[in-house]
Design a protein around this motif. Structure first.
Motif, PDB file in Angstrom:
ATOM      1  N   VAL A   1       0.872  -1.309   0.014  1.00 17.73           N
ATOM      2  CA  VAL A   1       0.140   0.011   0.072  1.00 17.73           C
ATOM      3  C   VAL A   1       0.889   1.343   0.024  1.00 17.73           C
ATOM      4  N   CYS A   2       0.256   2.257  -0.266  1.00 21.72           N
ATOM      5  CA  CYS A   2       1.031   3.763  -0.102  1.00 21.72           C
ATOM      6  C   CYS A   2       1.209   3.989   1.021  1.00 21.72           C
ATOM      7  N   ALA A   3       2.151   4.559   1.567  1.00 24.68           N
ATOM      8  CA  ALA A   3       2.560   4.903   3.058  1.00 24.68           C
ATOM      9  C   ALA A   3       1.799   6.057   3.552  1.00 24.68           C
ATOM     10  N   MET A   4       1.502   6.959   2.537  1.00 28.50           N
ATOM     11  CA  MET A   4       0.749   8.218   2.961  1.00 28.50           C
ATOM     12  C   MET A   4      -0.681   8.006   3.218  1.00 28.50           C
ATOM     13  N   CYS A   5      -1.387   7.691   2.184  1.00 27.10           N
ATOM     14  CA  CYS A   5      -2.639   7.529   2.020  1.00 27.10           C
ATOM     15  C   CYS A   5      -3.130   6.012   2.260  1.00 27.10           C
ATOM     16  N   GLY A   6      -2.753   5.006   1.884  1.00 25.08           N
ATOM     17  CA  GLY A   6      -3.137   3.702   2.288  1.00 25.08           C
ATOM     18  C   GLY A   6      -3.747   3.016   0.943  1.00 25.08           C
ATOM     19  N   LYS A   7      -3.572   3.614  -0.084  1.00 22.77           N
ATOM     20  CA  LYS A   7      -4.159   3.077  -1.396  1.00 22.77           C
ATOM     21  C   LYS A   7      -3.372   1.933  -1.847  1.00 22.77           C
ATOM     22  N   GLN A   8      -3.974   0.886  -2.229  1.00 27.96           N
ATOM     23  CA  GLN A   8      -3.207  -0.297  -2.982  1.00 27.96           C
ATOM     24  C   GLN A   8      -2.276   0.104  -4.221  1.00 27.96           C
ATOM     25  N   VAL A   9      -1.052  -0.294  -4.069  1.00 30.32           N
ATOM     26  CA  VAL A   9      -0.062   0.139  -5.086  1.00 30.32           C
ATOM     27  C   VAL A   9       0.382  -1.056  -5.900  1.00 30.32           C
ATOM     28  N   LEU A  10       0.748  -2.031  -5.010  1.00 31.60           N
ATOM     29  CA  LEU A  10       1.146  -3.424  -5.852  1.00 31.60           C
ATOM     30  C   LEU A  10       0.593  -4.433  -5.238  1.00 31.60           C
ATOM     31  N   ASP A  11       0.526  -5.630  -6.342  1.00 31.62           N
ATOM     32  CA  ASP A  11      -0.124  -6.984  -5.530  1.00 31.62           C
ATOM     33  C   ASP A  11       1.101  -7.657  -5.224  1.00 31.62           C
ATOM     34  N   THR A  12       0.986  -8.061  -3.901  1.00 26.10           N
ATOM     35  CA  THR A  12       2.054  -8.972  -3.197  1.00 26.10           C
ATOM     36  C   THR A  12       1.664 -10.253  -3.044  1.00 26.10           C
ATOM     37  N   LYS A  13       0.810 -10.863  -3.799  1.00 26.15           N
ATOM     38  CA  LYS A  13       0.165 -12.135  -3.569  1.00 26.15           C
ATOM     39  C   LYS A  13       1.361 -13.125  -3.700  1.00 26.15           C
ATOM     40  N   TYR A  14       2.066 -12.952  -4.834  1.00 24.57           N
ATOM     41  CA  TYR A  14       2.928 -13.830  -5.237  1.00 24.57           C
ATOM     42  C   TYR A  14       4.499 -13.569  -4.576  1.00 24.57           C
ATOM     43  N   TYR A  15       4.640 -12.823  -3.682  1.00 20.61           N
ATOM     44  CA  TYR A  15       5.826 -12.488  -2.987  1.00 20.61           C
ATOM     45  C   TYR A  15       6.324 -13.259  -1.996  1.00 20.61           C
ATOM     46  N   LYS A  16       7.509 -13.559  -1.835  1.00 16.91           N
ATOM     47  CA  LYS A  16       7.959 -14.602  -0.768  1.00 16.91           C
ATOM     48  C   LYS A  16       8.630 -13.536   0.280  1.00 16.91           C
ATOM     49  N   GLN A  17       7.805 -13.209   1.139  1.00 13.02           N
ATOM     50  CA  GLN A  17       8.319 -12.100   2.308  1.00 13.02           C
ATOM     51  C   GLN A  17       8.460 -13.051   3.603  1.00 13.02           C
ATOM     52  N   SER A  18       9.350 -12.673   4.353  1.00 16.11           N
ATOM     53  CA  SER A  18       9.743 -13.579   5.627  1.00 16.11           C
ATOM     54  C   SER A  18       9.111 -12.971   6.706  1.00 16.11           C
ATOM     55  N   ASN A  19       8.814 -11.747   6.870  1.00 17.33           N
ATOM     56  CA  ASN A  19       8.281 -11.183   8.093  1.00 17.33           C
ATOM     57  C   ASN A  19       6.736 -10.963   7.728  1.00 17.33           C
ATOM     58  N   VAL A  20       6.192 -11.818   7.269  1.00 14.42           N
ATOM     59  CA  VAL A  20       4.535 -11.766   7.118  1.00 14.42           C
ATOM     60  C   VAL A  20       3.782 -12.448   8.350  1.00 14.42           C
TER      61      VAL A  20
END
Length: 96
Positions: free
Chosen positions: A77-96
């Motif tokens: 999401v956008c850090a300032m307004c909270g609008k969805q900016v990119l799709d993180t569905k297929y991202y492999k993130q370790s701190n989720v």
């Protein structure tokens, strides 16, 4: 990570005006007093440790934002307004 609309808000500069005619920091235009302490004379000083905190992790944020950089990237999401900016569905993130 900010959206295109909020990117315009980040163009503010902290540095003072250039030393030229009509600038707010010159003696000629009446904008600056002689022997004035600028830190004491300012009404609304910028504080690096402001009261703005991240909504998710409660960490202090250095800009006018709702989310810190880590939480904004994790959620996509956008850090300032909270609008969805990119799709993180297929991202492999370790701190989720």
């Amino acid at each position: 990570m900010v959206c295109e609309k909020c990117e315009k808000k980040l163009t503010k500069v902290i540095v003072p005006d250039k030393w030229k005619e009509g600038a707010s920091n010159t003696n000629e235009s009446g904008g600056r007093k002689i022997n004035e302490n600028k830190l004491l004379s300012k009404k609304n000083r910028w504080t690096p440790y402001g009261t703005t905190k991240c909504i998710i992790c409660k960490q202090q944020v250095h800009q006018d934002a709702k989310y810190c950089h880590t939480c904004a990237y994790t959620k996509g999401v956008c850090a300032m307004c909270g609008k969805q900016v990119l799709d993180t569905k297929y991202y492999k993130q370790s701190n989720v």
